[in-house]
Design an enzyme around this catalytic site. Structure first.
Site, mmCIF file in Angstrom:
data_model
loop_
_atom_site.group_PDB
_atom_site.id
_atom_site.type_symbol
_atom_site.label_atom_id
_atom_site.label_comp_id
_atom_site.label_asym_id
_atom_site.label_seq_id
_atom_site.Cartn_x
_atom_site.Cartn_y
_atom_site.Cartn_z
ATOM 1 N N SER A 1 0.823 -1.210 0.000
ATOM 2 C CA SER A 1 0.000 0.000 0.000
ATOM 3 C C SER A 1 0.859 1.262 0.000
ATOM 4 O O SER A 1 1.623 1.499 -0.924
ATOM 5 C CB SER A 1 -0.951 -0.041 1.197
ATOM 6 O OG SER A 1 -1.884 0.997 1.166
ATOM 7 N N ASP B 1 -2.606 6.319 -3.507
ATOM 8 C CA ASP B 1 -1.492 5.641 -2.865
ATOM 9 C C ASP B 1 -1.005 4.534 -3.791
ATOM 10 O O ASP B 1 -1.512 4.371 -4.897
ATOM 11 C CB ASP B 1 -1.883 5.102 -1.487
ATOM 12 C CG ASP B 1 -2.933 3.999 -1.546
ATOM 13 O OD1 ASP B 1 -3.660 3.922 -2.557
ATOM 14 O OD2 ASP B 1 -3.037 3.210 -0.592
ATOM 15 N N ASP C 1 -1.155 1.251 -4.095
ATOM 16 C CA ASP C 1 -2.019 0.214 -4.671
ATOM 17 C C ASP C 1 -3.375 0.754 -5.072
ATOM 18 O O ASP C 1 -4.232 0.004 -5.541
ATOM 19 C CB ASP C 1 -2.169 -0.967 -3.708
ATOM 20 C CG ASP C 1 -2.997 -0.629 -2.478
ATOM 21 O OD1 ASP C 1 -2.963 0.537 -2.038
ATOM 22 O OD2 ASP C 1 -3.670 -1.539 -1.943
ATOM 23 N N ASP D 1 -6.080 1.962 -3.562
ATOM 24 C CA ASP D 1 -7.374 1.739 -2.941
ATOM 25 C C ASP D 1 -7.815 2.942 -2.108
ATOM 26 O O ASP D 1 -8.857 2.909 -1.461
ATOM 27 C CB ASP D 1 -7.388 0.460 -2.098
ATOM 28 C CG ASP D 1 -6.397 0.479 -0.945
ATOM 29 O OD1 ASP D 1 -5.596 1.434 -0.850
ATOM 30 O OD2 ASP D 1 -6.412 -0.486 -0.147
#
Length: 445
Positions: free
Chosen positions: A95, A238, A240, A242
């Site tokens: 992340s 960010d 990833d 999400d």
């Protein structure tokens, strides 16, 4: 080695804390715990991603299932594919962590974050898979295979584009910071397809520059770029993808609380906010709660972690929830937090309003000064709130309804987070430091 999942899977330093051996066991567990015959695997842009992808796929195939390699894919795209095909999805990502880290998180068939029971079952199977002697698997033609499926990310992008219901973003100028992460090849095109003029930042991943001085954890360059370009908005993802934060034309950050507040009121006014209720975590600003009370919208509060938000949304049949950090879930449109979906929804709202994002954010809520102090500890302190209950209560009594305090152990790091809100920054800082000192003293024994 014992593998324990935190609030969002397991993560740590790649090839030391998160090893190929662990990835192999997680691959086996993804099949064995759910009986899945196919497992979708996506990763962000970290250099260690292919290493862990290979081991993870080997574990899946060793259990007789097919490993569907999506390559670099945003976390919500993997969740989308998991929901579309009703199979397990695994994301290789840490992340917003720096690039040397990596992690593994799972979606159950249907694109759902794991329940506590499912997580415990996966941990049990991982432990079994890592014991000496392993677990006998199929042989011959029954061994699984690695395959690709380019339709997953393509169909995901199409589904996100549909969130605007055919409305256009013509006339909007938007700066998009992709954090050199998983959204780099997807987000700019989706936003441009709606007619917005897009300037792209940090969309050239090289394996080591993910989240480096950019994205939602480092929005300084985006803020400057929005002001310099005279843009209507900035969007920061960010690694990833999400989660998402925004920037107004004045260069001021618009955080998850403000975005959720704007969307909650807009959805309520259009009759689309289920039960006139929004779900947030204990970290949401007190000003958010005050704004929702003002607008007649109920608030359900959960522990920190988007999986807890998702559980509460499912249990109550709610359609909107999220976190201050920018994990925002539109339950009618997706199964998990989605930075790009949130961006499209927010930009559509901005375009329909005819106002500036700065004006909308200011009207949505008054954010109380919030200070967060991270106290690093040598060993986990899951009961820290109970052990410092008297100290916390004394501070809370001093603040009354003017502010609040919160102690919680991190679910992903050896850290205790101390949060304080108060009418002034100075008071919030003073309160947070007092409680942080109490944590340090307790940790020192």
């Amino acid at each position: 080695m014992t593998v324990r999942f935190g609030t969002d899977g397991v993560r740590g330093l790649a090839n030391r804390d998160i090893t190929p051996e662990i990835a192999l066991a997680v691959g086996r567990a993804a099949v064995r715990a759910f009986g899945s015959t196919r497992v979708l695997i996506g990763r962000d842009t970290r250099a260690s991603g292919p290493l862990l992808e290979s081991a993870l796929a080997a574990g899946v195939c060793a259990e007789g299932a097919d490993a569907v390699l999506l390559g670099v894919a945003p976390t919500p795209a993997v969740a989308f594919g998991s929901a579309r095909d009703h199979v397990v999805g695994v994301v290789i990502s840490a992340s917003h962590n720096p690039f040397p880290d990596n992690g593994l998180k799972l979606f159950a068939p249907g694109g759902r974050k794991l329940t506590d029971d499912e997580q415990a079952r996966v941990e049990q199977v991982i432990a079994e898979a890592m014991r000496p002697g392993g677990h006998p698997g199929p042989t011959g033609a029954d061994v699984g295979r690695t395959v690709g499926d380019p339709t997953v990310v393509a169909d995901y992008a199409t589904s996100v584009a549909g969130a605007a219901e055919g409305r256009r973003l013509d006339g909007l100028q938007v700066v998009v910071d992709c954090a050199n992460g998983a959204k780099s090849a997807v987000a700019p095109g989706v936003i441009e397809s709606h007619g917005a003029r897009v300037r792209v930042l940090n969309a050239a991943p090289d394996g080591t520059n993910i989240n480096e001085g950019c994205g939602s954890t480092h929005p300084e360059a985006l803020r400057a770029a929005v002001v310099d370009a005279g843009a209507d908005a900035g969007i920061a993802f960010d690694g990833d993808a999400d989660r998402m934060l925004a920037v107004g034309p004045d260069g001021e950050l618009v955080d998850g609380d403000q975005i959720i507040a704007l969307c909650a009121t807009d959805l309520r006014d259009r009759g689309l906010l289920a039960h006139d209720t929004v779900v947030v975590t204990v970290m949401s600003n007190l000003g958010f709660r005050q704004a929702m009370a003002r607008d007649g919208i109920d608030v359900v509060e959960t522990a920190v972690g988007d999986r807890y938000v998702l559980e509460a949304m499912a249990e109550g049949g709610y359609s909107l929830g999220g976190e201050q950090s920018g994990h925002i879930v539109f339950g009618d449109l997706g199964t998990t937090g989605d930075g790009l979906l949130s961006a499209v929804v927010l930009l559509d709202l901005l375009r329909r309003s005819g106002r500036t994002l700065a004006d909308l954010a200011a009207a949505s809520m008054t954010r109380l000064p919030q200070v967060l102090v991270n106290v690093r500890v040598a060993t986990p302190m899951p009961d820290v709130a109970d052990r410092l209950a008297a100290e916390t209560a004394a501070v809370a009594d001093e603040l009354g309804d003017r502010g609040r305090v919160l102690l919680r152990p991190s679910g992903t790091e050896p850290v205790v987070r101390v949060m304080a809100e108060a009418p002034t920054e100075a008071e919030a800082e003073s309160v947070a430091r007092r409680l942080a000192a109490a944590v340090e003293s307790l940790a020192a024994g």
